[in-house]
Design an enzyme around this catalytic site. Sequence first.
Site, PDB file in Angstrom:
ATOM      1  CB  CYS A 105      -0.955   0.006   1.191  1.00 11.43           C
ATOM      2  SG  CYS A 105      -2.153  -1.332   1.141  1.00 11.43           S
ATOM      3  CG  HIS A 116     -11.094  10.466 -12.886  1.00 11.18           C
ATOM      4  ND1 HIS A 116     -12.198   9.726 -12.551  1.00 11.18           N
ATOM      5  CD2 HIS A 116     -10.654   9.941 -14.075  1.00 11.18           C
ATOM      6  CE1 HIS A 116     -12.431   8.815 -13.493  1.00 11.18           C
ATOM      7  NE2 HIS A 116     -11.511   8.918 -14.419  1.00 11.18           N
ATOM      8  CD  GLU A 151      -8.793   0.798   0.720  1.00 15.66           C
ATOM      9  OE1 GLU A 151      -8.371  -0.369   0.593  1.00 15.66           O
ATOM     10  OE2 GLU A 151      -8.100   1.728   1.182  1.00 15.66           O
TER      11      GLU A 151
END
Lengths: 135, 135, 135, 135, 135, 135
Positions: E33, E78, E123
């Site tokens: 991560c 984005h 997630e």
Amino acid sequence: MHFLTRTFSFSSSHQLWNPELSDEENEKVFGLCTNVHGHNYRLEVTVQGTIDPANGFFCNVLELRDIVKTLIADPCEHRFLNDLPLFKGIITTMENLSQVIWQTIEGPLAERNMELHEVLLAETDENIVRLRKSL
Amino acid sequence: MHFLTRTFSFSSSHQLWNPELSDEENEKVFGLCTNVHGHNYRLEVTVQGTIDPANGFFCNVLELRDIVKTLIADPCEHRFLNDLPLFKGIITTMENLSQVIWQTIEGPLAERNMELHEVLLAETDENIVRLRKSL
Amino acid sequence: MHFLTRTFSFSSSHQLWNPELSDEENEKVFGLCTNVHGHNYRLEVTVQGTIDPANGFFCNVLELRDIVKTLIADPCEHRFLNDLPLFKGIITTMENLSQVIWQTIEGPLAERNMELHEVLLAETDENIVRLRKSL
Amino acid sequence: MHFLTRTFSFSSSHQLWNPELSDEENEKVFGLCTNVHGHNYRLEVTVQGTIDPANGFFCNVLELRDIVKTLIADPCEHRFLNDLPLFKGIITTMENLSQVIWQTIEGPLAERNMELHEVLLAETDENIVRLRKSL
Amino acid sequence: MHFLTRTFSFSSSHQLWNPELSDEENEKVFGLCTNVHGHNYRLEVTVQGTIDPANGFFCNVLELRDIVKTLIADPCEHRFLNDLPLFKGIITTMENLSQVIWQTIEGPLAERNMELHEVLLAETDENIVRLRKSL
Amino acid sequence: MHFLTRTFSFSSSHQLWNPELSDEENEKVFGLCTNVHGHNYRLEVTVQGTIDPANGFFCNVLELRDIVKTLIADPCEHRFLNDLPLFKGIITTMENLSQVIWQTIEGPLAERNMELHEVLLAETDENIVRLRKSL
């Protein structure tokens, strides 16, 4: 061959009814579907193309989105499909709806160099119709 | 070309085992799948057709449902697939199951003017087999 | 605490309209939802209980299914919700629908020793209402 | 024809950028996608084959899994795709990514007697690219 | 108690990194991560309320949508979350992100008489964090 | 309050049978479920905690994953649940399975400072059991 698929949805009502049949015949052919009921329709439009090396796209996904949204998804959203000019004179089965959708978007997509390959229309996850160009 | 897909599901158990192999060989080929385990199987049956102008359907979706439910989904529901007469003598892989399903429903569908185009069988969302007629 | 949830679905049409408001006011408050449109509604009913050692269930899931199916899912299936006696006199928002559903099934569930804990009603995956008993 | 599909996923970041274009031109062509953003990519690999009567498989699903995992899913997992040697020199659109994935796995699959039929790559459930062998 | 949930999504990149730790320590705590990777985040915001008899809503779902879209979903869409002013100075774990989201929308929702009950941030479908007000 | 949920799945077989009942009684209580059948079980484990400022986590998601995988998901994967030592002497209803899962993982999670809040076990998307700590 490359294909690009984009998914749309709209929440609409409809009923299955053939005005040339009697009430009893309609009931027999269409059963519960003669009632005004509704669905969250899922529409998947697939176009075929070749990659443009300048941008790595084989079609402009935004133009695809705009064409289908303007011609189909927006006019159908929160409407009674049987009343729409788009579907005038047809029985609003998935088969007929998908055929009208194909005829409506094929030309505008072609003008932007997108070749329509498949129209998938689903009333639910259990009932799906596909109209596909033979390759 | 028009296609209609209808989805079915059944919760069944099975094990992969070839009686012509030794225990060690079965273990080597099939690993954990030699144990009796189970799935919520998803079965998608797709037929090909042309639209009937009288009702806007290209096949009677209720007949499609009844045929697959009676011949496949109901007999498999809550059963150990290896014990079913339907799958007698085969190793119950998705490939073999889908082939037997095809052979079982193709005729009855044809009698009702539905041409079988694809049988999709999924053990999970990650493992999917498709048997498709070449066009 | 143990909870059992069972999921139901029905494909229905509705429109949001307050007969005490003018057309303009309805349009202003409800917008596109004043049109007759539809959804594949998802209904999740959760009951609370304790395990019966004789069978390992804390309620009879089949009785839960029958009560909700008979009183809610079947009467709503393929119907215009605004016309149903069940929802007479209410504006058919998810909030009002879920409240009527609660009031309709709470008693019959209690008679079978099932304590209603939550009614979840979703028009789409994006819009969800929950009515929950405070613990 | 038999097809076997296996699904993979990886959570990666990327940005769309053509080094031969100016900043303004990139902005115009790719919009918000010029920013480093990310997706839970879904990759579905479909191979074509015939059933091996010895085990009822038409390919060894474990070999299929290992090839795609080793060559694609693991190297992409939790990475910035634009920086990977695998995608060096390409604009990381779904179209280009799926083409590189095809070229990367086609040979190793063929060595194990699996004929690649389709690579499906989805950034989201709404945006899907398919690369398919013509039959 | 009535609850209304609305779902949002945004495709963003992030990395887990504590500037007060050494590279080795970051690697040890956060593993893969630490790389810039990404997700299609799913955000579900649940508010609590009472039904307004005038319209059958207990909150204006459009105001709920606008607040969360303007303050959270649009700014995150984005983008590289670590660079956003919104998340300045925090490690971008789901736990910290959901806490900042809660603090950001709680006041604006309260001004419109919506009491925030739960923020769910996922997630992937496998990793979900919920921040919930104790009742 | 903060909650972290992690999802697991395993494909297993089971049958509902009470050895203290006669064949007829078992048939009457459990119906089709007396047959060995199977599911892709979905298990969602939710723990409660507070955020550790050093890393932004309120529990180590990898430890959560390892505990549930080692104690539950791996031993159940591709097995006949009725034969597992883990579920010895119980009728393998979702209610009983979830209770054993709770008792099995609660201690090991507590040793790692994770307080178990909910165990959700689903045989299908339609049938879900939740075991939850009262707050």
